[in-house]
Scaffold this motif. Sequence first.
Motif, PDB file in Angstrom:
ATOM      1  N   ARG A   1       2.025  18.927   8.793  1.00 60.75           N
ATOM      2  CA  ARG A   1       3.439  19.286   8.784  1.00 60.75           C
ATOM      3  C   ARG A   1       4.285  18.416   9.724  1.00 60.75           C
ATOM      4  O   ARG A   1       5.323  17.891   9.322  1.00 60.75           O
ATOM      5  CB  ARG A   1       3.603  20.763   9.137  1.00 60.75           C
ATOM      6  CG  ARG A   1       5.039  21.257   9.031  1.00 60.75           C
ATOM      7  CD  ARG A   1       5.158  22.706   9.476  1.00 60.75           C
ATOM      8  NE  ARG A   1       4.165  23.539   8.806  1.00 60.75           N
ATOM      9  CZ  ARG A   1       4.373  24.791   8.430  1.00 60.75           C
ATOM     10  NH1 ARG A   1       5.558  25.338   8.635  1.00 60.75           N
ATOM     11  NH2 ARG A   1       3.426  25.486   7.865  1.00 60.75           N
TER      12      ARG A   1
ATOM     13  N   TRP B   1       4.184  17.783   3.074  1.00 59.05           N
ATOM     14  CA  TRP B   1       2.897  18.447   3.292  1.00 59.05           C
ATOM     15  C   TRP B   1       2.742  19.630   2.342  1.00 59.05           C
ATOM     16  O   TRP B   1       1.644  19.890   1.814  1.00 59.05           O
ATOM     17  CB  TRP B   1       2.784  18.946   4.736  1.00 59.05           C
ATOM     18  CG  TRP B   1       3.697  20.115   5.021  1.00 59.05           C
ATOM     19  CD1 TRP B   1       4.961  20.076   5.499  1.00 59.05           C
ATOM     20  CD2 TRP B   1       3.382  21.489   4.796  1.00 59.05           C
ATOM     21  NE1 TRP B   1       5.491  21.342   5.597  1.00 59.05           N
ATOM     22  CE2 TRP B   1       4.534  22.242   5.160  1.00 59.05           C
ATOM     23  CE3 TRP B   1       2.275  22.172   4.317  1.00 59.05           C
ATOM     24  CZ2 TRP B   1       4.582  23.627   5.071  1.00 59.05           C
ATOM     25  CZ3 TRP B   1       2.320  23.559   4.225  1.00 59.05           C
ATOM     26  CH2 TRP B   1       3.471  24.276   4.613  1.00 59.05           C
TER      27      TRP B   1
ATOM     28  N   SER C   1      10.043  23.694   1.052  1.00 56.20           N
ATOM     29  CA  SER C   1       8.994  23.899   2.038  1.00 56.20           C
ATOM     30  C   SER C   1       9.295  24.987   3.028  1.00 56.20           C
ATOM     31  O   SER C   1       8.447  25.338   3.833  1.00 56.20           O
ATOM     32  CB  SER C   1       8.745  22.593   2.809  1.00 56.20           C
ATOM     33  OG  SER C   1       9.893  22.258   3.564  1.00 56.20           O
TER      34      SER C   1
ATOM     35  N   HIS D   1      -0.108  20.391  -0.440  1.00 52.11           N
ATOM     36  CA  HIS D   1      -0.866  21.639  -0.301  1.00 52.11           C
ATOM     37  C   HIS D   1      -0.808  22.455  -1.595  1.00 52.11           C
ATOM     38  O   HIS D   1      -1.839  22.907  -2.113  1.00 52.11           O
ATOM     39  CB  HIS D   1      -0.291  22.455   0.866  1.00 52.11           C
ATOM     40  CG  HIS D   1      -0.846  23.836   0.957  1.00 52.11           C
ATOM     41  ND1 HIS D   1      -2.106  24.106   1.453  1.00 52.11           N
ATOM     42  CD2 HIS D   1      -0.306  25.055   0.610  1.00 52.11           C
ATOM     43  CE1 HIS D   1      -2.326  25.406   1.417  1.00 52.11           C
ATOM     44  NE2 HIS D   1      -1.248  26.007   0.909  1.00 52.11           N
ATOM     45  N   ARG D   2       0.390  22.635  -2.127  1.00 49.31           N
ATOM     46  CA  ARG D   2       0.562  23.422  -3.343  1.00 49.31           C
ATOM     47  C   ARG D   2      -0.124  22.768  -4.533  1.00 49.31           C
ATOM     48  O   ARG D   2      -0.808  23.451  -5.327  1.00 49.31           O
ATOM     49  CB  ARG D   2       2.046  23.622  -3.623  1.00 49.31           C
ATOM     50  CG  ARG D   2       2.321  24.451  -4.882  1.00 49.31           C
ATOM     51  CD  ARG D   2       3.804  24.742  -5.036  1.00 49.31           C
ATOM     52  NE  ARG D   2       4.584  23.506  -5.131  1.00 49.31           N
ATOM     53  CZ  ARG D   2       5.907  23.494  -5.208  1.00 49.31           C
ATOM     54  NH1 ARG D   2       6.601  24.621  -5.170  1.00 49.31           N
ATOM     55  NH2 ARG D   2       6.561  22.337  -5.288  1.00 49.31           N
TER      56      ARG D   2
ATOM     57  N   ALA E   1      -6.534  20.712   0.892  1.00 47.89           N
ATOM     58  CA  ALA E   1      -5.244  21.407   0.832  1.00 47.89           C
ATOM     59  C   ALA E   1      -4.984  22.170   2.128  1.00 47.89           C
ATOM     60  O   ALA E   1      -3.853  22.189   2.650  1.00 47.89           O
ATOM     61  CB  ALA E   1      -5.219  22.359  -0.360  1.00 47.89           C
ATOM     62  N   TYR E   2      -6.035  22.805   2.637  1.00 44.91           N
ATOM     63  CA  TYR E   2      -5.913  23.532   3.909  1.00 44.91           C
ATOM     64  C   TYR E   2      -5.560  22.574   5.047  1.00 44.91           C
ATOM     65  O   TYR E   2      -4.734  22.898   5.901  1.00 44.91           O
ATOM     66  CB  TYR E   2      -7.226  24.255   4.196  1.00 44.91           C
ATOM     67  CG  TYR E   2      -7.484  24.520   5.654  1.00 44.91           C
ATOM     68  CD1 TYR E   2      -6.838  25.551   6.330  1.00 44.91           C
ATOM     69  CD2 TYR E   2      -8.369  23.720   6.365  1.00 44.91           C
ATOM     70  CE1 TYR E   2      -7.063  25.780   7.673  1.00 44.91           C
ATOM     71  CE2 TYR E   2      -8.612  23.936   7.710  1.00 44.91           C
ATOM     72  CZ  TYR E   2      -7.951  24.969   8.362  1.00 44.91           C
ATOM     73  OH  TYR E   2      -8.185  25.185   9.695  1.00 44.91           O
TER      74      TYR E   2
ATOM     75  N   PHE F   1      -3.855  19.796   4.926  1.00 47.67           N
ATOM     76  CA  PHE F   1      -2.432  19.451   4.845  1.00 47.67           C
ATOM     77  C   PHE F   1      -1.578  20.537   5.493  1.00 47.67           C
ATOM     78  O   PHE F   1      -0.652  20.240   6.258  1.00 47.67           O
ATOM     79  CB  PHE F   1      -2.012  19.267   3.384  1.00 47.67           C
ATOM     80  CG  PHE F   1      -2.202  17.869   2.864  1.00 47.67           C
ATOM     81  CD1 PHE F   1      -1.286  16.873   3.167  1.00 47.67           C
ATOM     82  CD2 PHE F   1      -3.292  17.547   2.077  1.00 47.67           C
ATOM     83  CE1 PHE F   1      -1.451  15.579   2.683  1.00 47.67           C
ATOM     84  CE2 PHE F   1      -3.471  16.262   1.597  1.00 47.67           C
ATOM     85  CZ  PHE F   1      -2.546  15.271   1.909  1.00 47.67           C
ATOM     86  N   ALA F   2      -1.870  21.804   5.184  1.00 50.77           N
ATOM     87  CA  ALA F   2      -1.059  22.894   5.715  1.00 50.77           C
ATOM     88  C   ALA F   2      -1.248  23.072   7.211  1.00 50.77           C
ATOM     89  O   ALA F   2      -0.304  23.409   7.938  1.00 50.77           O
ATOM     90  CB  ALA F   2      -1.391  24.186   4.980  1.00 50.77           C
TER      91      ALA F   2
END
Length: 538
Positions: free
Chosen positions: A321, A329, A496, A333-334, A313-314, A316-317
């Motif tokens: 992007r 993204w 987003s 992430h969420r 997840a990290y 992706f953030a």
Amino acid sequence: CQRNTGNNNVFAKDTFNPQSPRSNNIDSNQNGLVMISSSFSGGRISCSFTRTIEAGNPGQDRQLNESVFILLAAGSERGAANVGLTLRHDITRGAAAGAVVLTPTPTPEVQALGSFRITNNCQGSVCTVYAQWSSVPSDSSVLMFELEGSATGWVAMGLSADRVMGGNGIDDVFVCQRNTGNDDVFAKDTFNPQNQSPRSNNIDSNQNGLVMISSSFSGGRISCSFTRTIEAGNPGQDRQLNESVFILLAAGSERGAANVGLTLRHDLIRGAAAGAVVLTEGGSPEVGCADNPLVRVHGILMYIAWGILVPIAYFFAANMRPAMPTGLWFQFHRALMLIAIIPSVIGFILIFVHFRNDAGLITFGSENPVGSAHLVIGVVVIFLQFLNPIISFARCKPTSSKRVIFNWIHGYIVGYGVILLALVNITLGLWLYGSRHTQNQFSAFWLWIAVLIIFSIWDSLTFLYSKFYWPWRQKEDKKENGGTEMTEKSDLSKNSDEKPKKKPSKDAPLRYISLGLTIGFLAVFGLIIIILVAIGCF
């Protein structure tokens, strides 16, 4: 040894103390006691004497070949010859930590029946904890035990109906316990009641059936030998030695030493036999797993959450992007962060369920620094895991001058902070797993260290690329295109909070390759670590 204050003569006297009231009474006669010498000099009283091993005054004397606790005391003139011995000791008093038999107990000739040890790197009997039991040809009613281990507080051998202390039925526990004041070691017969809350070892109501032969504390190792009757000396507290039992071995630090009793958990090592044995019939069982599945499930769930889902997840953030369509993204992430809450919370609950009956669950200080840190960090991580999504609801628009404050709190302070704490806690947890493992295996720990180092290097490279190289590359491309930006601006994305792009960045293929490598690396090595934890012992 009593001083006459009139002439300073010192006499040896045989007295007794009835149950009530507490006072010393002179024996009806002094049969069996013969004074050899006495003195009062330099403020010190001394005397020497002999006493028959047999009781000279039945009902007033004790046999000197029976198990007793030794008490010492001293008093002032108030208890001197002119007033008898009816007053309490007013200077000092003390009691021995364990019972002894005053008469010499010779080591009997024995025939070894079996042994059990923890760790597979033993040299002879020098193991982390080692127990051996033998028959005594001269006395078929007892077995002799030799117990030793690397510990500063105590080593113990338990006889259980299962592989869990305090599980089904009474657990009979023999303990070699060190007195931290003078390093004396005593053998004690204790028991662990069935399903008691909290789980703790209780001293048998009496030590009938157990006779200590020898003991020592040297080189950081506690040892003692003793005999125990095959028949249960204390029904309801002892087990018969001719019935089928699982052997448990454990060791503890000073937290379980003589000055505080045995109410705390073993904090050094423990292990359970793979199969049941009958001690009188002999046999040396192999080390098996204690039945602690909730501990392993806790570790597996926490690793899935913080060793796999959250790092992805990290990623992706932090890196996807520019490469993904508007807001995609953020959706990944969420979703991954919300999914990670499920195994994290379940794992957090399970470890408290496992330790719900333990008096020593929350122990801080030098006795258990790693466990203390693991517990505290774990609670903080769970708190921050719920706090950060709440913070995200308070975010302002990207065009706001205060948006940078939100970015720092949500992304850097809490976001990066909770990930770093979680990675540290995985390290501590796997170290605890390795150190408590009955075979002393750190395979999962060292594999995790390798994963952590490789991922840290990889993340550093992607960070440098995203934060420095790629912005520089965009500027260069802008110059080559006469100042025209490669993307068009339009309305803000509702989901987003970022501006939509007409097309992915030019380096999108490279970022997707990086994402695939990251997911594959974390998944494959994470699966190996999970398997090692699942098949291991704790």
